[in-house]
Design an enzyme around this catalytic site. Structure first.
Site, mmCIF file in Angstrom:
data_model
loop_
_atom_site.group_PDB
_atom_site.id
_atom_site.type_symbol
_atom_site.label_atom_id
_atom_site.label_comp_id
_atom_site.label_asym_id
_atom_site.label_seq_id
_atom_site.Cartn_x
_atom_site.Cartn_y
_atom_site.Cartn_z
ATOM 1 N N SER A 184 56.683 -71.564 30.753
ATOM 2 C CA SER A 184 57.680 -71.966 29.435
ATOM 3 C C SER A 184 57.524 -70.708 28.550
ATOM 4 C CB SER A 184 56.755 -73.084 28.678
ATOM 5 O OG SER A 184 57.468 -72.912 27.305
ATOM 6 N N TYR B 204 49.384 -77.762 25.904
ATOM 7 C CA TYR B 204 50.596 -76.917 26.517
ATOM 8 C C TYR B 204 50.372 -75.637 26.733
ATOM 9 C CZ TYR B 204 55.559 -76.949 27.784
ATOM 10 O OH TYR B 204 56.672 -76.877 28.549
HETATM 11 P P1 NAD Z 1 60.980 -84.138 32.058
HETATM 12 O O1 NAD Z 1 60.419 -85.010 31.543
HETATM 13 O O2 NAD Z 1 62.702 -84.148 32.222
HETATM 14 O O3 NAD Z 1 60.609 -84.179 33.493
HETATM 15 C C1 NAD Z 1 59.288 -83.923 34.111
HETATM 16 C C2 NAD Z 1 59.337 -84.242 35.506
HETATM 17 O O4 NAD Z 1 57.891 -84.230 35.847
HETATM 18 C C3 NAD Z 1 59.832 -85.557 35.668
HETATM 19 O O5 NAD Z 1 60.348 -85.839 37.114
HETATM 20 C C4 NAD Z 1 58.289 -86.676 35.728
HETATM 21 O O6 NAD Z 1 58.388 -87.783 36.662
HETATM 22 C C5 NAD Z 1 57.535 -85.676 36.480
HETATM 23 N N1 NAD Z 1 56.119 -85.672 36.264
HETATM 24 C C6 NAD Z 1 55.478 -86.044 34.960
HETATM 25 N N2 NAD Z 1 54.068 -86.271 35.162
HETATM 26 C C7 NAD Z 1 54.143 -86.322 36.715
HETATM 27 C C8 NAD Z 1 52.970 -86.457 37.226
HETATM 28 N N3 NAD Z 1 51.597 -86.730 36.861
HETATM 29 N N4 NAD Z 1 52.883 -86.305 38.748
HETATM 30 C C9 NAD Z 1 54.088 -86.022 39.244
HETATM 31 N N5 NAD Z 1 55.335 -85.667 38.512
HETATM 32 C C10 NAD Z 1 55.202 -85.984 37.293
HETATM 33 O O7 NAD Z 1 60.668 -82.483 31.675
HETATM 34 P P2 NAD Z 1 61.487 -81.111 31.989
HETATM 35 O O8 NAD Z 1 61.902 -80.548 30.491
HETATM 36 O O9 NAD Z 1 62.523 -81.090 33.022
HETATM 37 O O10 NAD Z 1 60.198 -80.265 32.204
HETATM 38 C C11 NAD Z 1 60.046 -79.782 33.457
HETATM 39 C C12 NAD Z 1 59.025 -78.585 33.299
HETATM 40 O O11 NAD Z 1 59.697 -77.638 32.636
HETATM 41 C C13 NAD Z 1 57.868 -78.834 32.694
HETATM 42 O O12 NAD Z 1 56.591 -78.049 33.352
HETATM 43 C C14 NAD Z 1 58.196 -78.323 31.212
HETATM 44 O O13 NAD Z 1 56.651 -78.055 30.805
HETATM 45 C C15 NAD Z 1 58.797 -77.155 31.473
HETATM 46 N N6 NAD Z 1 59.529 -76.742 30.455
HETATM 47 C C16 NAD Z 1 60.445 -77.497 29.832
HETATM 48 C C17 NAD Z 1 61.344 -77.020 28.690
HETATM 49 C C18 NAD Z 1 62.301 -77.858 27.915
HETATM 50 O O14 NAD Z 1 62.490 -77.542 26.837
HETATM 51 N N7 NAD Z 1 62.558 -79.010 28.350
HETATM 52 C C19 NAD Z 1 60.872 -75.958 28.185
HETATM 53 C C20 NAD Z 1 59.917 -75.003 28.876
HETATM 54 C C21 NAD Z 1 59.361 -75.557 29.819
#
Ligand code: NAD
Length: 260
Positions: free
Chosen positions: A142, A155
């Site tokens: 991130s 985080y």
């Molecule tokens: P999201 O909540 O849409 O998706 C998260 C996914 O992880 C889902 O499929 C969920 O079922 C799965 N998950 C959660 N806990 C789990 C567990 N214990 N075991 C297995 N699967 C699990 O979130 P997102 O925004 O798509 O985030 C995905 C990644 O990107 C994360 O690592 C997040 O930190 C990172 N990220 C997101 C953003 C943002 O703005 N959305 C920015 C930077 C980084």
């Protein structure tokens, strides 16, 4: 470009992971999906992806906070596809609270899911990647792996740690066909971020659209969300031959966030 390869994307039932899985499947990679969700919806997703991209799509519901379940998932992938060629460590959760109020069980869960799971999948995927002399490890860090924000101690610590793990993985594989890199998104409008939009709308008495705008403009100079499709295209590039000397990078796609 990726025909005959297998991509395992953790947390690919939603958001960024699903966007990356779709982009890799579009290039011909077979998929091992992972993540939580309704069983019937996940079965439908598997069938839809297989039909749309003419690839094989398997699913494993391992909880990324549980090392034994991660080991079973990696064994499942090896049994089904022979090996994992592309490992995308994407599963992640967020919790927002001041340090002195931060629930210790949330700290432990965020470190386990956002950081330690990548250690386990990587150590288990590497032997077969080395044997094939080809592999791509892509860690979804991130912009919070590069800079901090208040109220996000676990985080930010996990994401900085994930970039550290990425660099070590890249060094240990440097003279092989295996590369390891981190992708560092800014705000992407997924369920993880929608919760933060909703919290801001409730706190400040804003409409949903006003809360989105306020959230973006506080940190992300472009004022626009990054999309899962754009992140998928970056992952595909890292998997290409052109990406073979990108090693240990923490590549931000953040609308200018980290430039400030
Ligand atoms: P999201 O909540 O849409 O998706 C998260 C996914 O992880 C889902 O499929 C969920 O079922 C799965 N998950 C959660 N806990 C789990 C567990 N214990 N075991 C297995 N699967 C699990 O979130 P997102 O925004 O798509 O985030 C995905 C990644 O990107 C994360 O690592 C997040 O930190 C990172 N990220 C997101 C953003 C943002 O703005 N959305 C920015 C930077 C980084």
């Amino acid at each position: 470009m990726l025909q005959g390869k297998t991509a395992l994307v953790t947390g690919s039932t939603s958001g960024i992971g699903l966007g990356i899985a779709r982009a890799l499947a579009q290039q011909g990679a077979n998929l091992m999906l992972n993540g939580f969700g309704d069983a019937a919806e996940i079965a439908q997703l598997q069938a839809d992806l297989a039909a749309e991209f003419k690839v094989q799509v398997e699913y494993d519901g391992a909880d990324m906070s549980q090392p034994a379940q991660i080991e079973a998932m990696m064994a499942h992938a090896a049994a089904r596809f022979g090996r994992v060629d592309i490992l995308v460590n994407n599963a992640g959760i967020q919790h927002v609270a001041a340090l002195e109020d931060f629930p210790t069980e949330k700290w432990d869960a965020i470190l386990a899911i956002n950081l330690s799971s990548a250690f386990h999948t990587t150590r288990l995927a590497l032997p077969a990647m080395r044997a094939a002399n080809w592999g791509r490890i892509i860690n979804l860090a991130s912009v919070h792996g590069l800079v901090a924000s208040a109220q996000k101690s676990a985080y930010v610590a996990a994401k900085h740690g994930l970039i550290g793990l990425t660099k070590v993985t890249a060094l240990e594989t440097a003279q092989s066909g295996v590369t390891a890199n981190a992708i560092c998104p800014g705000w992407v409008l997924t369920p993880l971020v929608q919760k933060q939009v909703d919290a801001r709308a409730a706190r400040d008495g804003l409409s949903g659209e006003e809360a989105k705008r306020a959230l973006l403009l506080e940190k992300q100079p472009s004022g626009e969300f990054v999309t899962p499709e754009q992140l998928g295209a970056l992952a595909v590039f890292l998997c290409s031959d052109a990406g073979s000397q990108i090693r240990g990078a923490a590549w931000n796609m953040d609308g200018g966030w980290a430039a400030q």
